[in-house]
Write an enzyme that holds these catalytic residues in place. Structure first.
Site, mmCIF file in Angstrom:
data_model
loop_
_atom_site.group_PDB
_atom_site.id
_atom_site.type_symbol
_atom_site.label_atom_id
_atom_site.label_comp_id
_atom_site.label_asym_id
_atom_site.label_seq_id
_atom_site.Cartn_x
_atom_site.Cartn_y
_atom_site.Cartn_z
ATOM 1 N N ASN A 6 -73.695 128.140 91.879
ATOM 2 C CA ASN A 6 -72.860 126.945 91.939
ATOM 3 C C ASN A 6 -73.573 125.713 91.415
ATOM 4 O O ASN A 6 -72.963 124.852 90.787
ATOM 5 C CB ASN A 6 -72.395 126.712 93.374
ATOM 6 N N ARG A 60 -75.165 111.052 98.485
ATOM 7 C CA ARG A 60 -73.936 111.857 98.459
ATOM 8 C C ARG A 60 -73.307 111.910 99.842
ATOM 9 O O ARG A 60 -73.999 111.899 100.853
ATOM 10 C CB ARG A 60 -74.282 113.275 97.969
ATOM 11 N N THR A 106 -76.429 119.388 94.719
ATOM 12 C CA THR A 106 -75.705 118.407 93.922
ATOM 13 C C THR A 106 -75.656 117.077 94.677
ATOM 14 O O THR A 106 -75.444 117.092 95.878
ATOM 15 C CB THR A 106 -74.263 118.914 93.690
ATOM 16 N N GLU A 149 -84.061 122.556 101.916
ATOM 17 C CA GLU A 149 -84.569 121.188 101.875
ATOM 18 C C GLU A 149 -85.549 120.960 103.019
ATOM 19 O O GLU A 149 -86.513 120.202 102.903
ATOM 20 C CB GLU A 149 -83.434 120.180 101.962
#
Lengths: 335, 1209
Positions: free
Chosen positions: B1015, B120, B37, B70
């Site tokens: 999630n 973020r 996210t 990642e």
């Protein structure tokens, strides 16, 4: 002597009176082809249930929406998949494929529950190439407020609405649960039913003793069940301007012969084909020929309805006294 | 957009993620993805587009591959680039940090690529999923160019410019835009077409990129190791490439302008040409600052804004040239924090640039630096004005913050909240909804309808609370004649809609309504009745603000249209009918057209029902004649009970009430430490129905409290005299266990927490007891909450005060015994019917008072640790689980570190006890060192001993005594559990997990296995089963699930169990105890159903039985103790041979059934293979279960003693 087995049903020429009614066997081109090779004269594709389609579409819709936009981290939980065509598309494809693969007539079957659904789908069936449409009417009046008049009118309206928009013949497959069935048959024919398929068998609920649950329970038919259709075919033969098909319990050569004698234009089968396979058609056809040959019948046309209520020596046998007589003869045998 | 634009465009409404991802997909051949996210959507879209066969600029479908982390994605991209492909990736936050090592390499090799980042916050004292620049700022040293987009339009345009410039410059680009504010804002933008991109991307440069690929026909090598003799020079060899970047980007922007009409520059100045005060800023905040500048300039002030687009390489001269020569004071605003630095990065760059290049003849402007907007903190024009005001001061704060109240270091600026810049011709609408009611989806649609079908511009931004069940959403929509760049929440709305009637008692939904605004309420009550059902404060607001008040019974309208529960279509139609944004009939037509577009692929039924709902909505819409006065006798409920502790009253309650922004710095813990046990104060009361106990037929089996995902059903036994003062409705019956002795004559009670229950119904579904006379009636049954709320609230209050909340046994007594123990994990915000939380609750019941949890990032860290309230709790003695989250990827190592620390401190303490034996006394010292600790009583006794020892030590003046006191608690047993989901255990954290399994240390690993990344929205993991559709596996996962248990078993000395609490609760309870008692590593793979499976969550637990029956899941435990000395077979199967065809289970789940609809042939094939998987798995397990295996005692397990496994129930 060669025997002419041909018959006409819904204005369609059939090479014999044996028709495969809606069942899993008529759901794939492969098994349809096997039925045709075994000598079937026409096929009724499995019923497209309007409710089922609606249910599936809404279930997918709800699934795609399920859990969506509840959290900043997840817009939803499933990729947006395009179904490869709705249930309707798949059914229309089956009609088209069946028409392409088979020489015998292909009858599409529709189980709808809304006026819009009936007409809309019937039209699409016709466009997909169906030779005829069988309306599989099922309405269980469980609400005590529903009157028999309203239920009957619903049937009439449905037939009428479909008739109004399709050019191909329309048969109506109905249940026997009417107070005045002969009148109902006449009313349906009056609004355009080209044929009546007698009778629909429903999956009845059963109680599972181990689970203590109520569940639908599919039981295949037996020959005994055919006599209900036999009676009404005999009564209706010559009294309504429509084809008559017997269904529900035709398993043996004898069964087929009996309903033909009662006045059926064709006999529809599912349980016996599921049990014995498409090859059973061949055996039935040979059995019919043998019987007719032994009794020197030339054609199915000749014998069709020869024991209908109109034509039989004892018309009362098809009426209420029939029950009395049966009991009487039964008891007298052991008296 | 920031510049003139007069060319004809294709206008579309989309969000920043989609805007960037479109360009990335068009310009790439290999895309490596991993969910995080707020960037996950970019990967999801790229995957979906490739799955659909959408091609890139060169007519090929980009290869999209999900990696294990990642870091893996960056490695894959690096490899793809070296092999000559155009390659990209997307990420954010910690994900970017994992990419950094490869980014240095990629840049060092001068390789063209663009990484798209939804910027973020980095996790520091806490995790935050929201936006700031702390992640991208860590990439400053990698050698990547940094290009900032400040709006949805720019997220697309800068993406394109980055792809253009990287090919020309060979310098890799990091293109970033603000997480959520830009990534999730939907806005109307002019779309770049494939033709545009073809025209902008230079084919010769693409060829040159390919020509640099590693190619055996022209062999070269890269990645050499260099020595001191040449490394330095080689490092400097790239300089000219970096010097060229600003010019290349400038030219790319010019070329972009020629093609599209949209003009951009590296530094873009907006404001008074002779401004004296200038803000320098990048990212979405510039939208708010620009509005402030416009208003202040109109008022005669000389202010301006310098927007930074190309941040690295920093073009010093370009920056100086872009500033007005009149500038006297500059504020550099950074959306990041670097503790200990002279100032944040942009500030330092501005100062350095001025020092290097400001013309000597003119006095250099003063520069101050400020932080704003961390973790998506609101940044408004009023805050920008506060900064301009500060720049006017004779002694402005050299370093400041804006947007918060800093009452500790007093860095914050005072903000005039009345400063409003929004023009009157922009319509502003705010919609309050529940996550599940479709409000966000519908309001997004509304933005699309208006943005794509009218000349109006439109913007939508969506705010969610942090709960997964009963989540409240607030949609902020703006419509106006000009592009909308107001990058902040609506404060004065023309239209307010409240889609859930019960919000009226919970939230101040009318606070945002401007005077004279329109208010639409979804109300089950008619126009005559509704007024009396509103709280008095809401009535007063309606009167004071003279609101026009409309109602619609959306639930009934939707239900009648066959859209049970989905009220979004109804409320959307009503919005159009009364808001006046569009002409009514045209609006209705547009809604229908939009329904056609959105749901067209889902079939006629969906369309027709939505159309019917639209038509019926207008007929059901009513205007309420507002009475003259407020006459309700009730008001909004207080946020928390008076009994709540001080911190909850002062801090937590403010957050719960949506007023967390008002909390000053002094209210916050300095190090991220928060009290546990706060969910008990948040009575969310979200259930429509709650379970009601029928004590007359209950067998007291304990299943319902065991499976309750929210600890909202409790059971207890207590002496009859404790019933004194019980409410009349409180139920208790004689306890069914009559085994003589002191436990007889106890009463048993089963009690629901009516306001904590989410109404999932799992308890009723799992209840095994049915009435003999009415089979649908069970020992627990759902009933309307409102009918029982008052009584059950009183009953639960009484229940909680019962004298003994602990089991009256000295040992845990299997399933039922476990449920007499106090749950120390309660009322979490997990999804209603969650399959994970019962395991955690059980864990807290078994070991809560000495439980140490390392929790991987994911669902369990969100429902387990997301403020405002958290579910990990404490007992009456104040003991309870301790819980911490490190990262996603390192949780096993994090937990192992805890174990090592505990062991080290225990060793030290034991050593000191030995040293101080004389003072402590032999008896106490021996008891402290040798007493067993495996039960409540023995642990309690050890705690008493520690207390006695410390009392003695307090009287001794010796350094060892002080030391021992400091570590004395470690003499008490600690149960260390490492908890996380399958994304962690199977993928990103697998390397660490494997290493921890191999450590031989006494840690327990609990994998809450939902078989997807739950999630972040259900992306496939290596736990995802063959044939299941998931994000990143849109075509159905082609390969089978990794057998983590079997891998763990291969070590021999690892306790391994696979459990499913709904299928075999007894086995679950037993294996938890066996794992805990095994002194080496343990791994429990706990099957957890999830909303991402597409199942009815009410029957989630009973559905697990079919999972086991069909062989989808095999229950087993592998206990090394059974293999000690080769005595037995360590693997025991705990489920029977499958008796159901696998498909009978899988086709009941949307994730499998969906593929059968979308691609029947593939579904059939994968299903066949999955059946083979299941058959083979069972056969393999069966064989292994028959194998004697010797587990070597020596050296495999560090602890000297091997506790016996608890007896099976």
């Amino acid at each position: 002597m060669s025997i002419d087995l041909s018959t006409r049903y819904l204005g369609l020429d059939l090479r014999n009176p044996l028709v495969a009614s809606a069942s899993p066997l008529t759901g794939s081109v492969d098994s349809l082809k096997r039925l045709e090779d075994a000598g079937i004269a026409a096929v009724v594709l499995p019923s497209l249930f309007e409710e089922q389609i609606e249910h599936e579409e809404m279930a997918t819709h709800d699934l795609m929406n399920f859990g969506s936009e509840v959290s900043p981290e997840a817009r939803g939980f499933f990729p947006e998949l395009a179904p490869t065509g709705s249930g309707i598309d798949k059914y229309l494809q089956l009609i088209a494929d069946a028409k392409k693969a088979l020489a015998v007539p292909v009858i599409a079957s529709l189980n709808g529950h809304t006026p819009g659904g009936w007409t809309h789908l019937a039209q699409q069936f016709e466009q997909a190439g169906a030779d005829a449409i069988e309306l599989n009417v099922y309405f269980l009046a469980t609400d005590a407020a529903d009157t028999s008049e309203a239920v009957e009118q619903r049937y009439v309206d449905l037939v009428s609405s479909v008739r109004g928009i399709t050019k191909v013949p329309v048969a109506v497959k109905v249940a026997p649960y009417f107070s005045a069935f002969a009148n109902m048959a006449r009313r349906m024919v009056a609004v355009g039913a080209s044929g009546l398929v007698l009778f629909n068998r429903f999956v009845q609920p059963d109680i599972m003793l181990d689970e203590l649950e109520v569940a639908p329970h599919l039981v295949l038919s037996t020959s005994d069940e055919l006599r209900l259709a036999l009676r009404w075919i005999a009564i209706l033969h010559g009294n309504v301007q429509a084809s008559l098909a017997a269904t529900g319990g035709a398993h043996t050569t004898d069964d087929v012969l009996k309903v033909l004698l009662a006045g059926a234009d064709c006999v529809m089968m599912a349980s016996c084909l599921l049990q014995k396979g498409p090859g059973h058609v061949r055996a039935l056809r040979e059995g019919i020929e043998r019987w007719m040959s032994e009794r020197e019948y030339e054609s199915v046309r000749q014998m069709k309805g020869s024991l209908s209520q109109r034509a039989c020596p004892d018309p009362a046998a098809f009426e209420r006294s029939n029950y009395m007589k049966a009991l009487k003869s039964y008891s007298s045998r052991f008296a | 957009m920031s510049s003139e634009n007069n060319m004809t465009e294709h206008w579309h409404v989309l969000d920043g993620n989609e805007a960037a991802a479109r360009i990335a997909h068009l310009c790439s051949e290999v895309i490596a993805i991993y969910p995080i996210t707020p960037s996950s959507t970019m990967g999801e879209l790229a995957d979906a587009w490739s799955a659909e066969g959408q091609t890139n600029l060169w007519g090929a479908v980009p290869q999209v591959i999900e990696m294990q982390s990642e870091g893996g994605a960056a490695g894959a991209v690096h490899g793809a680039l070296q092999a000559g492909a155009l390659s990209t990736t997307f990420t954010a936050s910690q994900g970017l940090l994992l990419k950094l090592p490869n980014m240095f390499k990629i840049a060092g090799e001068l390789t063209s690529t663009v990484f798209h980042i939804a910027a973020r916050t980095l996790a520091t004292h806490a995790l935050s999923i929201f936006g700031d620049h702390s992640d991208v700022m860590t990439a400053r040293t990698t050698g990547f160019a940094l290009l900032a987009a400040s709006s949805v339009q720019e997220a697309q345009d800068m993406a394109a410019i980055a792809h253009m410039a990287t090919l020309k410059s060979r310098v890799p680009f990091l293109h970033f835009f603000d997480g959520f504010r830009t990534s999730h804002e939907v806005n109307k933008i002019a779309l770049l077409s494939s033709e545009d991109m073809r025209a902008l991307i230079d084919e010769d440069l693409v060829k040159a990129h390919r020509a640099r690929a590693l190619n055996p026909d022209k062999p070269v090598m890269r990645g050499t190791a260099q020595n001191p003799d040449v490394f330095f020079q080689a490092r400097e060899a790239c300089n000219s490439y970096y010097q060229a970047v600003p010019g290349i980007v400038r030219k790319a922007m010019e070329r972009f302008h020629l093609r599209t009409g949209r003009r951009y520059s590296l530094f873009w100045y907006h404001g008074s040409p002779d401004a004296e005060r200038v803000i320098v800023q990048m990212g979405s905040g510039v939208g708010a600052t620009r509005e402030a500048v416009d208003k202040l300039v109109a008022a005669g002030e000389s202010v301006g804004l310098l927007t930074v687009r190309l941040y690295r390489p920093f073009d010093v001269q370009g920056f100086i040239d872009a500033l007005p020569k009149t500038v006297r004071a500059i504020a550099a605003l950074d959306r990041t924090k670097e503790p200990g630095a002279i100032g944040e990065p942009l500030y330092q760059d501005v100062v350095t640039a001025l020092a290097e290049a400001w013309p000597g003849a003119v006095k250099m402007p003063r520069v101050i630096g400020g932080r704003y907007g961390l973790s998506s903190k609101e940044y408004t024009p009023a805050m920008a004005k506060a900064v301009f005001d500060e720049l006017k001061a004779t002694q402005p704060k050299r370093h400041f913050t804006v947007g918060i109240t800093d009452d500790v270091t007093h860095l914050s600026l005072k903000v005039d909240d009345d400063f409003d810049t929004e023009p009157a011709d922009v319509t502003r609408a705010v919609f309050y909804g529940l996550g599940a009611d479709g409000t966000v989806g519908a309001t997004k649609n509304t933005v699309k309808i208006i943005g794509e079908n009218t000349p109006l511009h439109a913007q939508g931004y969506f705010v969610y609370d942090s709960k997964k069940s009963g989540a409240i959403t607030v949609s902020h929509l703006r419509f106006g004649p000009r592009p909308i760049e107001s990058t902040y929440l609506i404060r004065r709305a023309d239209f307010v809609a409240c889609h859930q009637f019960e919000f009226m008692e919970k939230l101040d939904v009318l606070s945002l309504a401007r005077p004279g605004a329109t208010f639409l309420l979804n109300s089950p009550y008619g126009p005559e009745e509704v007024w009396s059902k509103l709280p008095r404060d809401a009535q007063q607001t309606i009167l004071d603000k003279k609101l026009r008040f409309f109602i619609v019974d959306a639930l009934t309208v939707a239900g009648q249209a066959g859209l049970a529960g989905r009220i979004n279509t109804v409320t959307q139609a009503c919005f159009f009918a009364i808001s006046g944004v569009l002409e009514r009939d045209a609006a209705i037509e547009q809604i229908k057209e939009s329904i056609r577009k959105t749901y067209g692929r889902r079939g006629d039924t969906v369309l027709n029902r939505n159309f019917a709902a639209v038509d019926a909505s207008l007929a059901a819409l009513r205007e309420v004649k507002v009475p003259a006065r407020a006459d309700s006798r009730f008001s909004r409920r207080p946020v928390v009970a008076r009994a709540a502790p001080d911190f909850v009253q002062r801090v937590t309650a403010m957050m719960m009430d949506g007023k967390g922004d008002l909390l000053p710095v002094s209210a916050m813990p300095v190090d991220g430490t928060f009290p546990t046990g706060t969910t008990q104060w948040e009575k969310r009361s979200i259930a429509q129905e709650i379970p009601i106990w029928d004590e007359t037929i209950c067998t007291q089996c304990g299943i319902c409290p065991l499976v309750c995902p929210h600890a909202a059903i409790r059971m207890n036994v207590f002496p009859a005299e404790a019933m004194k003062g019980a409410p009349e409705t409180f139920k208790a019956v004689p306890w069914s266990r009559k085994d003589g002795g002191p436990l007889d004559n106890l009463l048993y009670s089963l009690q629901v927490a009516p306001e904590d229950c989410t109404g999932c119904g799992a308890c009723v579904d799992m209840c095994p007891t049915r009435s003999k006379t009415e089979l649908k009636h069970k020992a627990i049954n759902m009933a309307p909450k409102l009918e029982h709320l008052e009584a059950e609230r009183a009953n639960y209050d009484f229940y909680l005060k019962l004298p003994e909340q602990r089991v009256p046994f000295d040992k845990i007594d299997g399933l039922r015994g476990s449920q007499f123990r106090l749950p120390l994990f309660e009322y979490s915000g997990a999804c209603s019917g969650c399959g994970e939380t019962p395991y955690l609750k059980l864990l807290s019941q078994l070991y809560g008072d000495h439980l140490v949890i390392a929790n991987a990032t994911g669902c369990s860290s969100i429902y387990g640790g997301n403020l405002p309230t958290t579910p990990w709790s404490r007992n009456a003695e104040g003991q309870g689980p301790v819980w911490a989250n490190s990262l996603f990827e390192d949780n096993a190592e994090f937990g192992l570190g805890m174990r090592l620390a505990i062991d080290a401190q225990r060793d030290l303490a034991q050593h000191l006890v030995g040293q101080l034996r004389g003072a402590i006394g032999d008896a106490l010292a021996d008891a402290l060192l040798q007493s067993p600790q495996g039960s409540d009583e023995t642990i309690k006794a050890q705690r008493e001993r520690v207390k006695s020892m410390c009392a003695i030590l307090e009287r001794i003046d010796a350094p060892q005594a002080r030391q021992l006191i400091a570590v004395a608690d470690s003499l008490v047993e600690r149960s260390v559990w490492i908890v996380g989901g399958d994304g962690w255990a199977y993928d990103i954290g697998y390397g660490g997990l494997d290493h921890v399994l191999a450590s031989g240390r006494n840690v327990n690993i609990l994998v809450l296995d939902t078989e997807v990344y739950s999630n972040t929205g259900g992306q496939a993991s290596k736990s995802t089963q063959r044939g299941a559709v998931a994000k990143f596996a849109a075509a159905g996962k082609a390969i089978g699930k990794k057998d983590l248990g079997m891998i763990a078993m291969s070590y021999g000395n690892v306790y391994v169990a696979q459990v499913a609490i709904g299928a075999n609760p007894v086995q679950t309870v037993r294996t938890f105890q066996e794992a805990a008692s095994w002194p080496g590593p343990s791994l429990i793979i706990a099957y957890s159903h999830c909303i991402a499976h597409g199942i009815d969550m009410t029957t989630g637990f009973s559905h697990q039985r079919e999972a086991v029956k069909s062989g989808y899941l095999t229950l087993y435990h592998y206990d090394p103790r059974l293999g000690m000395g080769g005595a037995d077979q360590p693997l025991k199967l705990d489920s029977r041979k499958p008796t159901l065809p696998l498909e009978q289970f899988t086709m009941k789940e949307g994730r499998f059934a969906m593929l059968a609809r979308a691609d029947p042939a593939r579904a059939k094939e994968l299903s066949r293979k999955a059946q083979t998987d299941a058959d083979a798995r069972w056969t393999l397990y069966e064989q292994i279960a028959g194998v004697h295996r010797t587990v070597t005692e020596q050296g495999d397990v560090p602890a000297a003693t091997h506790a016996a496994p608890p007896e099976a129930e």
